[in-house]
Design a protein around this motif. Structure first.
Motif: not given
Length: 223
Positions: A115-120, A181-184
């Protein structure tokens, strides 16, 4: 607390302090019955105290100092409230995603790192894209915020429940699905801060450092 605020029996400041007190008394983010140590409660109290002190040290100069020129800027309180809510909201979404994906990915470490890597990365992409909308920031921002709300609603109503039936898939495939799911959502959330900066810069250039400070402090409080 919510009912007391709606009835105007307490102020917004009382809501913040009461929320921190309730957080400590309820044992933090624990779910179910847990036996906690005295040190755990002391750490919760220290975290709540430091977050309140940070907010206090930030707001006192803004409210009391006669030399703060941003107070004479139109909509300065709404602008800084936006960045405060943005910081808290981002942390709440991030924490929720980590918690929701822990079971799906099989371990809290996998969920945290993914989650942290994808959100960053995704918020960086969103920030880059929003740079092209600097001139239309005021008209673009409501659309972005609405898209985030719709995305969160879709995730809550459809995606998370749908993950239950996909637990049989391999971990690598589950990770790819979680990233999808997280990236968009991360891209959309990454647009909010720079678009807000473009907007407040039109009112007063000196609002920009205050926006950074308020957002950073609110992120700490929200986390």
């Amino acid at each position: 607390i919510w009912m007391a605020r709606q009835g105007n029996y307490i102020s917004d400041y009382d809501v913040v302090v009461s929320g921190k007190l309730a957080h400590v008394l309820s044992g933090g983010r624990l779910t179910g019955e847990h036996k906690v140590s005295e040190q755990y409660l002391l750490d919760l109290e220290r975290e709540a105290f430091l977050s309140l002190c940070g907010a206090l040290m930030l707001l006192l100069p803004l409210v009391l100092s006669p030399n703060v020129s941003v107070r004479h800027t139109p909509y300065w309180h709404r602008s800084l409230s936006y960045f405060a809510n943005l910081g808290v909201g981002f942390m709440l979404v991030e924490i929720s995603l980590i918690q929701r994906l822990t079971v799906f990915l099989g371990h809290p470490t996998y969920s945290l790192v993914l989650v942290l890597t994808t959100l960053l990365f995704a918020t960086g992409v969103g920030s880059f894209i929003s740079g092209r909308w600097a001139k239309d920031a005021l008209s673009r921002l409501p659309t972005v915020l609405l898209a985030i709300l719709v995305g969160l609603g879709v995730y809550l109503l459809l995606v998370y429940d749908g993950f239950t039936g996909l637990m049989r898939l391999g971990r690598g495939l589950r990770m790819l699905m979680a990233i999808a799911v997280v990236a968009p959502l991360g891209i959309l959330m990454g647009m909010c801060f720079p678009l807000g900066i473009h907007i407040v810069r039109r009112f007063n250039e000196r609002l920009v450092p205050w926006a950074w400070a308020v957002n950073g402090c609110a992120s700490v409080v929200g986390g």
